[in-house]
Write an enzyme that holds these catalytic residues in place. Structure first.
Site, PDB file in Angstrom:
ATOM      1  N   GLU A   1       0.808  -1.220   0.000  1.00 22.86           N
ATOM      2  CA  GLU A   1       0.000   0.000   0.000  1.00 22.86           C
ATOM      3  C   GLU A   1       0.839   1.268   0.000  1.00 22.86           C
ATOM      4  OE1 GLU A   1      -1.948   1.101   3.645  1.00 22.86           O
ATOM      5  OE2 GLU A   1      -0.998  -0.551   4.740  1.00 22.86           O
TER       6      GLU A   1
ATOM      7  N   ASP B   1       0.438  -9.654   3.924  1.00 20.66           N
ATOM      8  CA  ASP B   1      -0.817  -9.416   4.643  1.00 20.66           C
ATOM      9  C   ASP B   1      -2.052  -9.600   3.771  1.00 20.66           C
ATOM     10  OD1 ASP B   1       0.489  -8.876   6.998  1.00 20.66           O
ATOM     11  OD2 ASP B   1       0.523  -6.710   6.696  1.00 20.66           O
TER      12      ASP B   1
ATOM     13  N   ARG C   1       1.998 -19.495  27.318  1.00 21.76           N
ATOM     14  CA  ARG C   1       3.210 -18.989  26.679  1.00 21.76           C
ATOM     15  C   ARG C   1       2.854 -18.292  25.369  1.00 21.76           C
ATOM     16  NH1 ARG C   1       7.846 -21.768  28.523  1.00 21.76           N
ATOM     17  NH2 ARG C   1       7.567 -22.050  30.761  1.00 21.76           N
TER      18      ARG C   1
ATOM     19  N   HIS D   1       9.232 -12.020  11.632  1.00 20.87           N
ATOM     20  CA  HIS D   1       9.761 -11.968  10.273  1.00 20.87           C
ATOM     21  C   HIS D   1       9.999 -13.345   9.670  1.00 20.87           C
ATOM     22  CE1 HIS D   1      10.315  -7.887  11.663  1.00 20.87           C
ATOM     23  NE2 HIS D   1      10.512  -7.507  10.417  1.00 20.87           N
TER      24      HIS D   1
END
Length: 341
Positions: free
Chosen positions: A103, A127, A265, A271
């Protein structure tokens, strides 16, 4: 014709496949010459280039990352930025640009188009939140990586009778969380589009423990509760004004443990989701997009982005691709039959 190519924003599996397709098709079919701009929009802003010929793209199809480098440079925030880009393109003899990005990168491309710079865009983001395209390359790879991680976490969660919270990427859109959570059988999926109720999350976790199952909660980094008290950010912003997110997974795990008395946890995939070799689907999609992008350049069809709609690659206006984010609709979330906040 001499064509510049750049990759901007976060790196993504499949970027090199696009570069390879653009260059190979452009040289073979049209006799074009290519110049690679380094590190996103910083390259044309500073005139920083590298050779982009057949030898440069040989063997890069399965490689993750981008041979051109990337950055979050926003030349629209730099005084005289557009004029510097135009001057550098003229000096280098660049007739057109192929901009590969999400974007922010394509938002700059849209504004450059309005200032008479010849640009064709290629959609990139793990995404999957770019408008006007059904899928972006990199998304499939990220979902597969997240799914494998969640599969592995199921076994250790059961062995230790603990809740595990898996934080995946997704600032404004929960596509990765939704798809990986569904594919891996997560018990709770939390996405930015739907603020959650922490009381209901805890109740659901407790119900899973009562049936002797250890719950797995998948949460997008941009997810937040209805009261807004658990969203974490550093307060730092990048060149495009995005606040750096992170920490919702740990906060959620802490809240679950304190309320239930059960060990919880947090695992942050971070990444890992966008590194490494692209999936077969992403390699094919990236290649098709690259081929069609250079065709658009050849046709003089600038101000467009190549996009996947159904099974076809089409051209859409850059402005349509960047006018809004593609977020998870309510009906898609309901289809998952997961916990609702």
């Amino acid at each position: 014709m001499r064509v510049g190519v750049l990759t901007g924003g976060g790196d993504c599996p499949g970027l090199n496949a696009v570069i390879r397709a653009v260059v190979r098709k452009g040289i073979k079919d049209y006799g074009y010459e290519f110049v690679g701009f380094r590190d996103g929009w910083r390259g044309p802003l500073e005139g920083d280039t590298m050779p982009l010929d057949r030898a440069a793209v040989s063997g890069i199809l399965p490689r993750g990352g981008t041979i051109l480098g990337s950055s979050r440079t926003n030349l629209m925030k730099i005084e005289g930025g557009v004029e510097r880009v135009k001057a550098n393109m003229a000096e280098l003899g660049i007739d057109a640009l192929v901009a590969i990005g999400g974007e922010d990168t394509l938002g700059v491309a849209t504004q450059l188009t309005d200032r008479d710079v010849k640009v064709v865009g290629v959609p990139k983001t793990i995404d999957n939140d770019l408008n006007a395209t059904d899928f972006t390359f990199g998304f499939d790879t990220a979902v597969n990586i997240a799914t494998e991680a969640i599969d592995r976490l199921h076994t250790t969660a059961e062995s230790h009778h603990r809740a595990l919270v898996v934080e995946v990427m997704g600032r404004h859109a929960g596509w990765i969380a939704l798809h990986s959570g569904m594919a891996a059988g997560a018990n709770v999926i939390l996405i930015p589009e739907r603020p959650f109720d922490i009381d209901q999350v805890v109740a659901h976790v407790e119900s899973r423990f009562k049936t002797n199952y250890a719950p797995i909660i998948v949460v997008a980094e941009g997810a937040h509760p209805k009261d807004g008290q658990m969203e974490l950010s550093t307060g730092e912003k990048d060149a495009f004004g995005h606040v750096r997110l992170g920490g919702i997974g740990q906060r959620l795990a802490d809240e679950i443990e304190s309320r239930t008395g059960k060990e919880a946890r947090s695992v942050v995939l971070g990444h890992v989701q966008r590194g490494g070799t692209p999936s077969a689907f992403d390699r094919v999609l990236a290649t098709r997009l690259g081929v069609n992008a250079i065709d658009a350049v050849h046709d003089g069809d600038f101000g467009k982005m190549v996009a996947l709609q159904g099974t076809d690659i089409v051209r859409v206006d850059l402005s349509a691709a960047t006018e809004k984010l593609k977020t998870v609709p309510t009906e898609r979330y309901e289809e998952a039959e997961v916990f609702f906040g």
